[in-house]
Design an enzyme around this catalytic site. Sequence first.
Site, PDB file in Angstrom:
ATOM      1  N   ASP A 150       2.420  30.918 -35.996  1.00  0.00           N
ATOM      2  CA  ASP A 150       0.902  30.543 -35.291  1.00  0.00           C
ATOM      3  C   ASP A 150       0.588  28.311 -35.130  1.00  0.00           C
ATOM      4  O   ASP A 150      -0.171  28.042 -35.029  1.00  0.00           O
ATOM      5  CB  ASP A 150      -0.903  31.041 -36.024  1.00  0.00           C
ATOM      6  N   SER A 187      -9.431  24.360 -34.939  1.00  0.00           N
ATOM      7  CA  SER A 187      -8.028  25.305 -35.120  1.00  0.00           C
ATOM      8  C   SER A 187      -6.831  24.365 -34.920  1.00  0.00           C
ATOM      9  O   SER A 187      -7.050  23.370 -34.300  1.00  0.00           O
ATOM     10  CB  SER A 187      -7.511  26.369 -34.347  1.00  0.00           C
ATOM     11  N   HIS A 209      -2.072  29.743 -30.284  1.00  0.00           N
ATOM     12  CA  HIS A 209      -3.381  30.255 -29.353  1.00  0.00           C
ATOM     13  C   HIS A 209      -3.981  28.519 -29.282  1.00  0.00           C
ATOM     14  O   HIS A 209      -4.959  29.168 -28.467  1.00  0.00           O
ATOM     15  CB  HIS A 209      -4.799  30.927 -31.050  1.00  0.00           C
TER      16      HIS A 209
END
Length: 204
Positions: A89, A158, A60
């Site tokens: 992910d 992230s 992402h």
Amino acid sequence: DATRVVAAPAPALVARTAEELFAELSRSTARITVHDVSGRAVGLGSGVVTGIGTAITNCHVATAGGSLTVKVGAEQCSASVEVADEEYDLCKLSVMGLTAPAVTIGTAESLKTGQKVYAIGSPQGLELTISDGIVSGMRNLPQGRVIQTTAPISPGSSGGPLFDAYGRLVGIMTFQHRSGQNLNFAVPADWIADMRSRSATNPL
């Protein structure tokens, strides 16, 4: 008489301080900038060097724009997505010219609730921020068990690494529950070895 050869015992693992861990592991932690087609920065995340010219981050982060720049220490290199495993992910990046050292990949299987862990990343673009916390628990998702931790993260964290006290990569920081306080989650480092290009059937 024959000289007996005695194998040296394996060196014992020694937990290190946050200062020691940061001094070593910050050299392998990346800030990832995502650019649109015009070259404008449209996204920011973190990553970790896992091999020569190779880094891992969240999909992402990596797939949010056109081109990618990976910055590790003084090195700034362009990167491309080599493997995009959207189910996990996790994206593996090929980083041209990157010479930063790879981290040691550990396992989340042996993590115990209450164990100390450390996250390094670029929350809100604040490069090479270290935070510590504990393993709050292991949670089951359709993809497998993920790590819940109190190590604080923010947007920009992230894709950043989660280390144990011995400096081994145990997870990749991936998401947080926005409705709760300090509910942060990392996917296990074990998944890196199982990555393959696929779309997500169960988004994290």
